[in-house]
Design a protein around this motif. Structure first.
Motif, short mmCIF file in Angstrom:
data_model
loop_
_atom_site.label_atom_id
_atom_site.label_comp_id
_atom_site.label_asym_id
_atom_site.label_seq_id
_atom_site.Cartn_x
_atom_site.Cartn_y
_atom_site.Cartn_z
N MET A 131 0.89 -1.47 0.83
CA MET A 131 0.10 0.12 0.06
C MET A 131 0.95 1.37 -0.08
SD MET A 131 -3.01 -0.85 2.99
CE MET A 131 -3.85 0.55 2.84
N VAL A 132 0.60 2.34 -0.90
CA VAL A 132 0.76 3.67 -0.68
C VAL A 132 0.19 4.40 -0.04
CG1 VAL A 132 2.35 4.96 -2.18
CG2 VAL A 132 2.95 2.61 -2.46
N VAL A 133 0.61 5.38 0.56
CA VAL A 133 -0.59 6.09 1.12
C VAL A 133 0.28 7.16 2.47
CG1 VAL A 133 -1.77 4.28 2.68
CG2 VAL A 133 0.19 5.25 3.87
N SER A 134 -0.84 8.68 1.78
CA SER A 134 -0.59 9.80 2.55
C SER A 134 -0.61 10.01 3.77
CB SER A 134 -0.49 10.39 1.25
OG SER A 134 -1.88 11.39 0.94
N ILE A 135 -0.38 10.59 4.56
CA ILE A 135 -0.64 10.30 6.15
C ILE A 135 -0.02 12.45 5.86
CG2 ILE A 135 1.22 10.28 7.78
CD1 ILE A 135 -0.15 9.09 8.97
N PRO A 136 -0.70 13.68 6.66
CA PRO A 136 -1.07 14.88 6.90
C PRO A 136 0.05 14.67 8.07
CG PRO A 136 -3.23 13.79 7.19
CD PRO A 136 -2.60 12.69 6.83
#
Length: 244
Positions: A131-136
């Motif tokens: 999984m490639v995710v973005s998180i703030p």
């Protein structure tokens, strides 16, 4: 002027590394909390252990060049998804999809990309869920979305992948044909092992459920008998001297 530009580049690099490091901390904390919650609700721990790392500067440069990109910070951020990486190791294949779903359900985690190498293994036998995710990352001047790659696999898959990785670098990506064949056969054995262990776990869970149900039925049968038994010590006692 040149020195100022160099200082600006160094500062930008350090800022990026700070963001990726912070993203790892946030995701590690989330995964730990999700695991603890699962244990609390289901009395079962789906995660064996978690490993995380920041890609080295040398590895970043090599990967950019391998994919024919100029070595710039912009290309690094735009084209590389695995600078910050987390590997989640679990016991069974079913745990993999459970963990992936729990991560996807986080409101502040945006899933960018999924590669299911369990349903569709690589030709060499590699299996894992990516999984490639973005998180703030919340800084003083506002949030910055930062990418993290999450790999989820079983213990057996991780053992195979670690060995394959060492062999790959030992032969600089050109392992002899017989070694590649042996590795693929080992991957098939790993797949059978995972399936067998999952089957055993399901049998154990079924046995536990049957055992609990049978004992619960026995308890229900005894309950009415216990309710009808009234201890005479708790009945009102008649006074022998009373004329009433």
């Amino acid at each position: 002027m040149e020195n100022n530009e160099r200082f600006d580049e160094v500062d930008a690099w350090q800022t990026l590394m700070f963001l990726y490091s912070s993203a790892l901390k946030r995701m590690n904390t989330k995964i730990e909390i999700l695991n603890d919650e699962f244990l609390h609700i289901h009395n079962y721990n789906p995660i064996e252990h978690v490993k995380s790392r920041i890609k080295s500067a040398e590895s970043i440069v090599k990967k950019l060049k391998r994919h024919h990109y100029d070595v710039t910070l912009d290309n690094m951020v735009q084209h590389l998804n695995d600078i910050a990486g987390i590997r989640v190791i679990c016991s069974f294949t079913t745990d993999i999809y459970t963990i992936a779903e729990m991560i996807s359900n986080q409101r502040d985690v945006h899933v960018i990309q999924i590669k299911d190498y369990i349903a569709n293994p690589k030709p060499n036998g590699y299996k894992s869920y990516h999984m490639v995710v973005s998180i703030p990352i919340y800084l003083s001047d506002g949030p910055v979305d930062t990418k993290v790659e999450i790999q989820i696999r079983t213990i057996a898959m991780d053992f195979w992948a670690s060995l394959e990785h060492k062999i790959y670098y030992k032969f600089e990506g050109n392992a002899p044909e017989h070694i590649r064949t042996d590795l693929k056969e080992c991957a098939d054995i790993v797949e059978m092992l995972d399936a067998r262990m999952l089957s055993l776990d399901q049998l154990i869970q079924k046995h536990k459920a049957t055992y609990f149900t049978s004992h619960l039925d026995e308890a229900k049968e005894l309950l009415p008998q216990q309710e009808n038994k009234i201890d005479s010590d708790y009945l009102p006692q008649k006074n022998p001297n009373s004329h009433l």
